[in-house]
Design a protein around this motif. Structure first.
Motif, PDB file in Angstrom:
ATOM      1  N   ILE A  19       0.831  -1.214   0.000  1.00  0.00           N
ATOM      2  CA  ILE A  19       0.000   0.000   0.000  1.00  0.00           C
ATOM      3  C   ILE A  19       0.863   1.260   0.000  1.00  0.00           C
ATOM      4  CG2 ILE A  19      -0.318   0.095   2.525  1.00  0.00           C
ATOM      5  CD1 ILE A  19      -3.000   1.005  -0.028  1.00  0.00           C
ATOM      6  N   LYS A  20       1.976   1.250   0.714  1.00  0.00           N
ATOM      7  CA  LYS A  20       2.883   2.407   0.738  1.00  0.00           C
ATOM      8  C   LYS A  20       3.571   2.578  -0.614  1.00  0.00           C
ATOM      9  CE  LYS A  20       2.375   3.839   4.966  1.00  0.00           C
ATOM     10  NZ  LYS A  20       1.742   5.121   5.236  1.00  0.00           N
ATOM     11  N   GLN A  21       3.908   1.464  -1.269  1.00  0.00           N
ATOM     12  CA  GLN A  21       4.489   1.520  -2.608  1.00  0.00           C
ATOM     13  C   GLN A  21       3.512   2.201  -3.568  1.00  0.00           C
ATOM     14  OE1 GLN A  21       5.633  -2.466  -3.790  1.00  0.00           O
ATOM     15  NE2 GLN A  21       6.752  -2.809  -1.872  1.00  0.00           N
ATOM     16  N   HIS A  22       2.255   1.774  -3.510  1.00  0.00           N
ATOM     17  CA  HIS A  22       1.239   2.353  -4.389  1.00  0.00           C
ATOM     18  C   HIS A  22       1.020   3.828  -4.076  1.00  0.00           C
ATOM     19  CE1 HIS A  22      -0.757  -1.546  -6.000  1.00  0.00           C
ATOM     20  NE2 HIS A  22       0.534  -1.705  -5.817  1.00  0.00           N
ATOM     21  N   GLN A  23       0.997   4.163  -2.785  1.00  0.00           N
ATOM     22  CA  GLN A  23       0.829   5.567  -2.407  1.00  0.00           C
ATOM     23  C   GLN A  23       1.964   6.429  -2.937  1.00  0.00           C
ATOM     24  OE1 GLN A  23       0.391   5.131   1.848  1.00  0.00           O
ATOM     25  NE2 GLN A  23      -1.842   4.996   1.712  1.00  0.00           N
ATOM     26  N   ALA A  24       3.181   5.892  -2.955  1.00  0.00           N
ATOM     27  CA  ALA A  24       4.328   6.639  -3.491  1.00  0.00           C
ATOM     28  C   ALA A  24       4.134   6.933  -4.979  1.00  0.00           C
ATOM     29  CB  ALA A  24       5.619   5.858  -3.259  1.00  0.00           C
ATOM     30  N   VAL A  25       3.623   5.951  -5.705  1.00  0.00           N
ATOM     31  CA  VAL A  25       3.388   6.152  -7.138  1.00  0.00           C
ATOM     32  C   VAL A  25       2.251   7.155  -7.353  1.00  0.00           C
ATOM     33  CG1 VAL A  25       2.714   5.050  -9.312  1.00  0.00           C
ATOM     34  CG2 VAL A  25       4.294   3.880  -7.750  1.00  0.00           C
ATOM     35  N   TYR A  26       1.152   6.999  -6.620  1.00  0.00           N
ATOM     36  CA  TYR A  26       0.029   7.935  -6.772  1.00  0.00           C
ATOM     37  C   TYR A  26       0.453   9.355  -6.403  1.00  0.00           C
ATOM     38  CZ  TYR A  26      -3.065   3.922  -7.384  1.00  0.00           C
ATOM     39  OH  TYR A  26      -3.666   2.781  -7.847  1.00  0.00           O
ATOM     40  N   SER A  27       1.288   9.484  -5.384  1.00  0.00           N
ATOM     41  CA  SER A  27       1.795  10.795  -4.997  1.00  0.00           C
ATOM     42  C   SER A  27       2.608  11.417  -6.131  1.00  0.00           C
ATOM     43  CB  SER A  27       2.642  10.657  -3.736  1.00  0.00           C
ATOM     44  OG  SER A  27       3.206  11.889  -3.380  1.00  0.00           O
ATOM     45  N   ALA A  28       3.368  10.584  -6.822  1.00  0.00           N
ATOM     46  CA  ALA A  28       4.183  11.069  -7.948  1.00  0.00           C
ATOM     47  C   ALA A  28       3.318  11.661  -9.062  1.00  0.00           C
ATOM     48  CB  ALA A  28       5.024   9.922  -8.506  1.00  0.00           C
ATOM     49  N   LEU A  29       2.072  11.222  -9.136  1.00  0.00           N
ATOM     50  CA  LEU A  29       1.174  11.700 -10.189  1.00  0.00           C
ATOM     51  C   LEU A  29       0.501  13.020  -9.828  1.00  0.00           C
ATOM     52  CD1 LEU A  29      -0.318   8.260 -11.217  1.00  0.00           C
ATOM     53  CD2 LEU A  29       1.426   9.594 -12.413  1.00  0.00           C
ATOM     54  N   GLY A  30       0.836  13.553  -8.674  1.00  0.00           N
ATOM     55  CA  GLY A  30       0.417  14.905  -8.303  1.00  0.00           C
ATOM     56  C   GLY A  30      -1.067  15.173  -8.348  1.00  0.00           C
ATOM     57  N   GLY A  31      -1.884  14.260  -7.891  1.00  0.00           N
ATOM     58  CA  GLY A  31      -3.324  14.501  -7.829  1.00  0.00           C
ATOM     59  C   GLY A  31      -4.073  14.324  -9.144  1.00  0.00           C
ATOM     60  N   ARG A  32      -3.425  13.779 -10.137  1.00  0.00           N
ATOM     61  CA  ARG A  32      -4.095  13.609 -11.429  1.00  0.00           C
ATOM     62  C   ARG A  32      -5.019  12.383 -11.477  1.00  0.00           C
ATOM     63  NH1 ARG A  32       0.379  16.365 -12.135  1.00  0.00           N
ATOM     64  NH2 ARG A  32       0.474  18.025 -13.647  1.00  0.00           N
ATOM     65  N   MET A  33      -4.842  11.460 -10.517  1.00  0.00           N
ATOM     66  CA  MET A  33      -5.710  10.281 -10.473  1.00  0.00           C
ATOM     67  C   MET A  33      -7.151  10.720 -10.221  1.00  0.00           C
ATOM     68  SD  MET A  33      -4.294   7.424 -11.144  1.00  0.00           S
ATOM     69  CE  MET A  33      -5.800   6.560 -10.801  1.00  0.00           C
ATOM     70  N   GLY A  34      -8.061  10.138 -10.993  1.00  0.00           N
ATOM     71  CA  GLY A  34      -9.470  10.472 -10.840  1.00  0.00           C
ATOM     72  C   GLY A  34      -9.870  11.734 -11.583  1.00  0.00           C
ATOM     73  N   GLY A  35      -8.900  12.448 -12.113  1.00  0.00           N
ATOM     74  CA  GLY A  35      -9.172  13.653 -12.898  1.00  0.00           C
ATOM     75  C   GLY A  35      -8.707  13.437 -14.318  1.00  0.00           C
ATOM     76  N   VAL A  36      -7.533  13.953 -14.630  1.00  0.00           N
ATOM     77  CA  VAL A  36      -6.949  13.793 -15.958  1.00  0.00           C
ATOM     78  C   VAL A  36      -6.697  12.328 -16.264  1.00  0.00           C
ATOM     79  CG1 VAL A  36      -4.954  14.370 -17.408  1.00  0.00           C
ATOM     80  CG2 VAL A  36      -5.876  16.068 -15.845  1.00  0.00           C
ATOM     81  N   LEU A  37      -6.272  11.601 -15.251  1.00  0.00           N
ATOM     82  CA  LEU A  37      -6.002  10.166 -15.396  1.00  0.00           C
ATOM     83  C   LEU A  37      -7.133   9.415 -14.711  1.00  0.00           C
ATOM     84  CD1 LEU A  37      -4.165   7.877 -16.292  1.00  0.00           C
ATOM     85  CD2 LEU A  37      -2.833   8.212 -14.214  1.00  0.00           C
ATOM     86  N   HIS A  38      -7.995   8.811 -15.515  1.00  0.00           N
ATOM     87  CA  HIS A  38      -9.209   8.186 -14.990  1.00  0.00           C
ATOM     88  C   HIS A  38      -8.928   6.889 -14.230  1.00  0.00           C
ATOM     89  CE1 HIS A  38     -13.373   7.072 -14.690  1.00  0.00           C
ATOM     90  NE2 HIS A  38     -13.116   5.918 -15.247  1.00  0.00           N
ATOM     91  N   ALA A  39      -8.082   6.003 -14.792  1.00  0.00           N
ATOM     92  CA  ALA A  39      -7.848   4.707 -14.159  1.00  0.00           C
ATOM     93  C   ALA A  39      -6.402   4.252 -14.380  1.00  0.00           C
ATOM     94  CB  ALA A  39      -8.801   3.670 -14.736  1.00  0.00           C
ATOM     95  N   LEU A  40      -5.824   3.694 -13.318  1.00  0.00           N
ATOM     96  CA  LEU A  40      -4.464   3.170 -13.394  1.00  0.00           C
ATOM     97  C   LEU A  40      -4.405   1.844 -12.635  1.00  0.00           C
ATOM     98  CD1 LEU A  40      -1.494   3.676 -14.272  1.00  0.00           C
ATOM     99  CD2 LEU A  40      -1.140   4.666 -12.003  1.00  0.00           C
ATOM    100  N   GLN A  41      -4.217   0.776 -13.386  1.00  0.00           N
ATOM    101  CA  GLN A  41      -4.011  -0.538 -12.792  1.00  0.00           C
ATOM    102  C   GLN A  41      -2.533  -0.617 -12.434  1.00  0.00           C
ATOM    103  OE1 GLN A  41      -5.302  -3.804 -15.316  1.00  0.00           O
ATOM    104  NE2 GLN A  41      -3.711  -5.101 -14.468  1.00  0.00           N
TER     105      GLN A  41
END
Length: 77
Positions: A48-70
């Motif tokens: 979960i921390k690994q995934h959080q590090a990657v999502y953090s790298a995307l600077g809040g774009r998840m769910g907005g500009v980037l709809h889905a990331l497996q």
């Protein structure tokens, strides 16, 4: 507005410099991607921390500009 795979990769590598990143466009629409991120910085981190590090790298774009990331994360073998 879709996000380019190269932009996703660049953002991840900027935040996790040793990362090996493989991006796959799952639907051909620039909104649904799969990412495999391998980094020695993940050693000792729960998944979960690994995934959080990657999502953090995307600077809040998840769910907005980037709809889905497996997302798959791993440490180097």
């Amino acid at each position: 507005m879709p996000m380019a795979a190269a932009d996703i990769e660049s953002m991840i590598v900027a935040a996790i410099p040793d990362a090996a990143v493989e991006i796959t466009d799952l639907a051909g629409d620039g909104d649904h991607y799969a990412a495999r991120v391998i980094s020695a910085s993940f050693v000792g981190m729960p998944r979960i921390k690994q995934h959080q590090a990657v999502y953090s790298a995307l600077g809040g774009r998840m769910g907005g500009v980037l709809h889905a990331l497996q997302l798959t994360t791993a440490i180097p073998e």
